[in-house]
Write a protein that holds these residues in place. Structure first.
Motif, short mmCIF file in Angstrom:
data_model
loop_
_atom_site.label_atom_id
_atom_site.label_comp_id
_atom_site.label_asym_id
_atom_site.label_seq_id
_atom_site.Cartn_x
_atom_site.Cartn_y
_atom_site.Cartn_z
N GLY A 266 0.88 -1.02 -0.32
CA GLY A 266 0.09 -0.32 -0.04
C GLY A 266 0.95 1.65 0.34
N LYS A 267 0.09 1.82 -0.24
CA LYS A 267 0.70 3.64 0.04
C LYS A 267 0.07 4.30 0.49
CE LYS A 267 2.16 3.53 -5.22
NZ LYS A 267 1.12 4.11 -6.23
N THR A 268 1.18 5.45 1.46
CA THR A 268 0.75 6.63 2.39
C THR A 268 1.91 8.12 2.41
OG1 THR A 268 -0.12 7.07 4.45
CG2 THR A 268 2.16 6.04 4.60
N TYR A 269 1.35 8.83 2.51
CA TYR A 269 2.07 10.04 2.50
C TYR A 269 2.60 10.28 4.26
CZ TYR A 269 1.21 10.26 -1.73
OH TYR A 269 1.15 9.99 -4.11
N THR A 288 -4.76 0.88 1.67
CA THR A 288 -5.20 -0.52 1.69
C THR A 288 -5.92 -1.37 2.70
OG1 THR A 288 -3.43 -1.37 2.15
CG2 THR A 288 -3.73 -0.55 -0.94
N THR A 289 -6.81 -2.04 2.48
CA THR A 289 -7.59 -2.19 3.88
C THR A 289 -6.44 -3.74 3.79
OG1 THR A 289 -8.97 -3.61 2.28
CG2 THR A 289 -9.90 -1.64 3.15
N ILE A 290 -7.33 -5.11 5.66
CA ILE A 290 -6.53 -5.81 5.86
C ILE A 290 -6.89 -6.82 4.07
CG2 ILE A 290 -6.20 -8.05 7.13
CD1 ILE A 290 -6.52 -6.25 9.32
N ASN A 291 -8.40 -7.15 3.46
CA ASN A 291 -8.59 -8.12 2.72
C ASN A 291 -8.19 -7.92 1.08
OD1 ASN A 291 -9.55 -9.62 4.98
ND2 ASN A 291 -11.62 -8.36 5.27
N GLU A 292 -7.28 -6.74 1.09
CA GLU A 292 -7.84 -6.44 0.05
C GLU A 292 -6.19 -6.57 -1.11
OE1 GLU A 292 -7.02 -2.78 -2.93
OE2 GLU A 292 -7.19 -1.72 -0.84
N ASP A 293 -6.50 -7.47 -2.34
CA ASP A 293 -5.39 -7.97 -2.73
C ASP A 293 -4.01 -7.25 -2.80
OD1 ASP A 293 -6.93 -10.09 -3.43
OD2 ASP A 293 -6.73 -9.99 -4.97
N MET A 294 -2.60 -7.82 -2.71
CA MET A 294 -1.79 -6.85 -3.29
C MET A 294 -1.37 -6.83 -4.48
SD MET A 294 0.78 -8.59 -0.58
CE MET A 294 1.94 -7.58 -1.01
N LYS A 295 -1.19 -5.29 -5.00
CA LYS A 295 -0.12 -5.14 -6.20
C LYS A 295 0.62 -5.44 -6.34
CE LYS A 295 -3.52 -1.16 -6.61
NZ LYS A 295 -4.03 0.50 -7.61
N ILE A 296 1.11 -6.63 -8.01
CA ILE A 296 2.47 -6.85 -8.49
C ILE A 296 3.02 -6.42 -9.39
CG2 ILE A 296 3.69 -9.00 -8.33
CD1 ILE A 296 1.98 -10.62 -6.74
#
Length: 328
Positions: A266-269, A288-296
């Protein structure tokens, strides 16, 4: 060339046709007569039109490379293009050489024989002037070249002939080499005066100065590869289909290629002060949330989505879906 009729002659012809003075049938019969082309058996054509056309294509590519080289080395606007490609006798070519001249005698390996690079004096003096830091303006006087000027021209001609490798690569692998530079055409008698040559004339414009570069290729030199100078052979060699062996080589090289793959949780600032105050155990909130898939990502493109986990006590990620291009 056929005669061109004036408007009054056209009107008179139309008038004669309308009154019947001229028979259309007779005109048609005259046009059906077999046309005879003059041929001089003392000077037989040894180069077919197809072969001359291929030589023109080769040297059009050469002129583009030469244009780039001269523009960069002389630091000025240069324009090079093919002016003519024709066959002549060596006697006609040698008689047209100016005096003084710049004649580069080039060994045309792996073919046996030599070709000639003929640079007109105005272009040669402009090249020297630009190399030595001058403005490259045309010279009014006509004089011989000094030893230093010949040395400078040798380095330029050596670079020119190196540029021949790429345009000729579809025909053969050239290894041209400059043997010497002559300033008198009498010392450049490579072949018999009655031998046929292919003369490629390039028009060169350097700033305000315009001149010629003539490339003299004797028929005896390129006779072993004349069959390869046909348009059919040329285009077949440039559009050759890949064989199964070629495909296997490409696949093996692709399989050995290294591609960066990264998974983004995920991302943050955060601010610089927050970053400097980070301690072990601090929690950073991502987008991002806990259940959300990671981006590859593969390279810079999003290709897959996955879930984090472990495998053999090591961090891992399991691919669960393939990202479609239209969804990216």
């Amino acid at each position: 060339m056929s005669d061109v009729l004036s408007q009054s002659e056209i009107d008179a012809l139309l008038q004669a046709l309308s009154t019947g003075e001229v028979d259309v049938q007779e005109i048609q019969e005259d046009t059906k007569e077999k046309k005879i082309k003059k041929y001089d058996f003392r000077r037989p054509d040894k180069f077919a039109k197809d072969q001359l056309r291929t030589l023109q294509v080769i040297h059009e590519n050469f002129s583009r490379l030469l244009n780039t080289y001269l523009s960069g080395s002389l630091r000025c606007l240069v324009n090079v293009d093919v002016f003519t490609v024709e066959q002549l006798t060596y006697h006609e070519f040698s008689n047209s050489i100016s005096n003084p001249a710049v004649l580069g005698i080039v060994d045309f390996s792996p073919l046996s024989g030599q070709i000639i690079f003929d640079i007109t004096p105005d272009i040669a003096f402009t090249l020297i002037d630009r190399i030595l830091g001058g403005s490259g303006k045309p010279m009014d006087e006509n004089r011989n070249f000094t030893e230093i000027e010949i040395t400078l021209l040798k380095s330029v001609i050596k670079q020119m002939i190196r540029l021949l490798n790429e345009p000729w690569e579809n025909v053969l692998d050239l290894e041209p080499r400059l043997e010497k530079v002559e300033t008198n055409s009498q010392f450049a008698q490579l072949i018999s005066p009655n031998e046929t040559i292919a003369l490629i004339t390039l028009n060169i414009k350097i700033g305000e100065v315009e001149g010629m570069l003539n490339i003299c290729i004797p028929h005896l030199v390129i006779e072993p590869i004349l069959s390869q100078l046909s348009t059919k052979y040329w285009f077949n060699s440039t559009t050759k289909e890949s064989t199964p062996d070629d495909q296997k080589i490409i696949e093996s090289r692709i399989n050995k290629a290294y591609i960066p793959v990264r998974a983004v949780i995920g991302k943050t600032y955060i601010t610089v002060n927050e970053f400097l105050d980070l301690q072990v155990g601090d929690v950073i909130q991502l987008d991002t949330t806990i259940n959300e898939d990671m981006k590859i990502f593969v390279g810079d493109e999003l290709k897959y989505r996955g879930k984090p986990g472990t495998k053999k006590k090591k961090m891992a990620i399991q691919i669960v879906s393939v990202e479609r291009k239209e969804e990216i």
